[in-house]
Enzyme design. Structure first.
Site, PDB file in Angstrom:
ATOM      1  N   LYS A 193      -9.370  -5.213  -5.506  1.00 35.30           N
ATOM      2  CA  LYS A 193      -9.133  -4.513  -6.831  1.00 35.30           C
ATOM      3  C   LYS A 193      -8.407  -3.055  -6.549  1.00 35.30           C
ATOM      4  CE  LYS A 193      -9.399  -3.702 -11.210  1.00 35.30           C
ATOM      5  NZ  LYS A 193     -10.699  -3.880 -11.927  1.00 35.30           N
ATOM      6  N   LYS A 262      -9.813   7.616 -12.356  1.00 33.29           N
ATOM      7  CA  LYS A 262     -11.115   7.353 -11.324  1.00 33.29           C
ATOM      8  C   LYS A 262     -10.684   6.227 -10.397  1.00 33.29           C
ATOM      9  CE  LYS A 262     -14.027   4.386 -11.995  1.00 33.29           C
ATOM     10  NZ  LYS A 262     -14.167   2.800 -11.310  1.00 33.29           N
TER      11      LYS A 262
END
Length: 320
Positions: A193, A262
């Site tokens: 990811k 983030k």
């Protein structure tokens, strides 16, 4: 203590035996993606018990048949498999290891599937602690594709975990995703990811710049995806994201700029931890920092094109 919602109409045709044969699902984290995933599970006829840190978000799933629990431990005690889709690694740790977390459940769930975007090393640490405390297996299964594909069961799942746990998770994940791939042991899904978000985050910035270039040059910017389809520049970003940017279709948000920032910061930290200096990723981080600094934390990630519009307008005012 639980509060029951209404049975989802799509599940009404299942027999009692069919419902009983399905694992009971717990779901922690009812954000944009979590809502879509829970709605998908309910459509498929699963029993789903839910918890969210901000309880008002539960109103998006309770009317469709979800059951509200008072804590992550209560979710886990009512479930065979618990799924997580929370904001960051700290939220994963809170959901699992807090005094009212999954690890405190009795009985414990058989398996936890974490669909959050989190830290690979933190994931390995939390999974090992949960295993030691309860024996529960762990699959890190971050997702990609956005809420629309989650809602229709066509999202992408990049998984990490041991083979036995993956085999236990695969039937459920296969009903929720069009592409499910085991990439290695626990933490491998989160590592994948990181790479996904590197491509996505820098791709969003590139699509914004391509759009600004097309519009400034005076060509028909709306026809660019059609024109480039099938060539080396083609991609799902060009075909799905670019039109959204070109139409300025940002409401309601399908993802939040603060979240992508983030994620990009996490990509940067991960790369630096491997001794890499990746300039394109660092520029993507800076672009989203600049965008969020304008007050767009909760704006759609794709609306980063507004940063370029703001900068162009500022330059125009500065000219004599």
């Amino acid at each position: 203590m639980v509060a029951r919602g209404l049975l989802a109409p799509e599940a009404a045709g299942l027999t009692a035996d069919a419902k009983a044969a399905r694992p009971r699902i717990g779901f922690i984290g009812i954000g944009i993606m979590g809502e879509a995933m829970v709605r998908r599970l309910l459509d498929l006829g699963y029993s789903v018990t839910v918890w969210n840190l901000e309880p008002e978000r539960l109103a998006t799933v309770l009317p469709h048949g979800a059951v509200a629990a008072e804590s992550p431990a209560a979710v886990a005690a009512a479930s065979d498999i618990v799924m997580l889709c929370v904001l960051h690694m700290e939220a994963v740790e809170r959901s699992v290891l807090a005094p009212d977390g999954i690890a405190a459940a009795s009985p414990a769930p058989k398996l936890v599937i974490d669909c959050s975007t989190a830290d690979p090393e933190g994931t390995r640490r939390v999974a090992a602690k949960l295993k030691a405390l309860t024996g529960a297996g762990w699959i890190d299964a971050p997702v990609s594709g956005g809420p629309q594909l989650a809602r229709t069961g066509q999202m992408t799942v990049m998984a990490g975990g041991d083979a036995a746990d993956f085999e236990a998770a695969k039937p459920l994940l296969a009903e929720m995703a069009g592409n499910v791939t085991l990439m290695g042991p626990v933490g491998a899904g989160q590592t994948t990811k990181v790479i996904n978000q590197a491509i996505v985050g820098t791709g969003y910035v590139l699509m914004a710049e391509a759009l600004m270039l097309a519009e400034a040059a005076g060509i028909d910017a709306a026809r660019l995806p059609q024109c480039l389809a099938g060539g080396h520049a083609d991609s799902s970003l060009l075909q799905r994201l670019y039109p959204q940017m070109q139409q300025r279709a940002f409401e309601p948000p399908s993802s939040y700029a603060r979240q992508l920032l983030k994620d990009l910061k996490a990509v940067s930290a991960f790369a630096q931890g491997l001794g890499l200096d990746l300039g394109v990723i660092e520029q993507g981080v800076q672009r989203y920092k600049d965008y969020v600094a304008l007050g767009h934390e909760m704006s759609d990630s794709a609306a980063v094109v507004k940063l370029y519009e703001h900068e162009a307008a500022t330059r125009g005012k500065a000219q004599p």
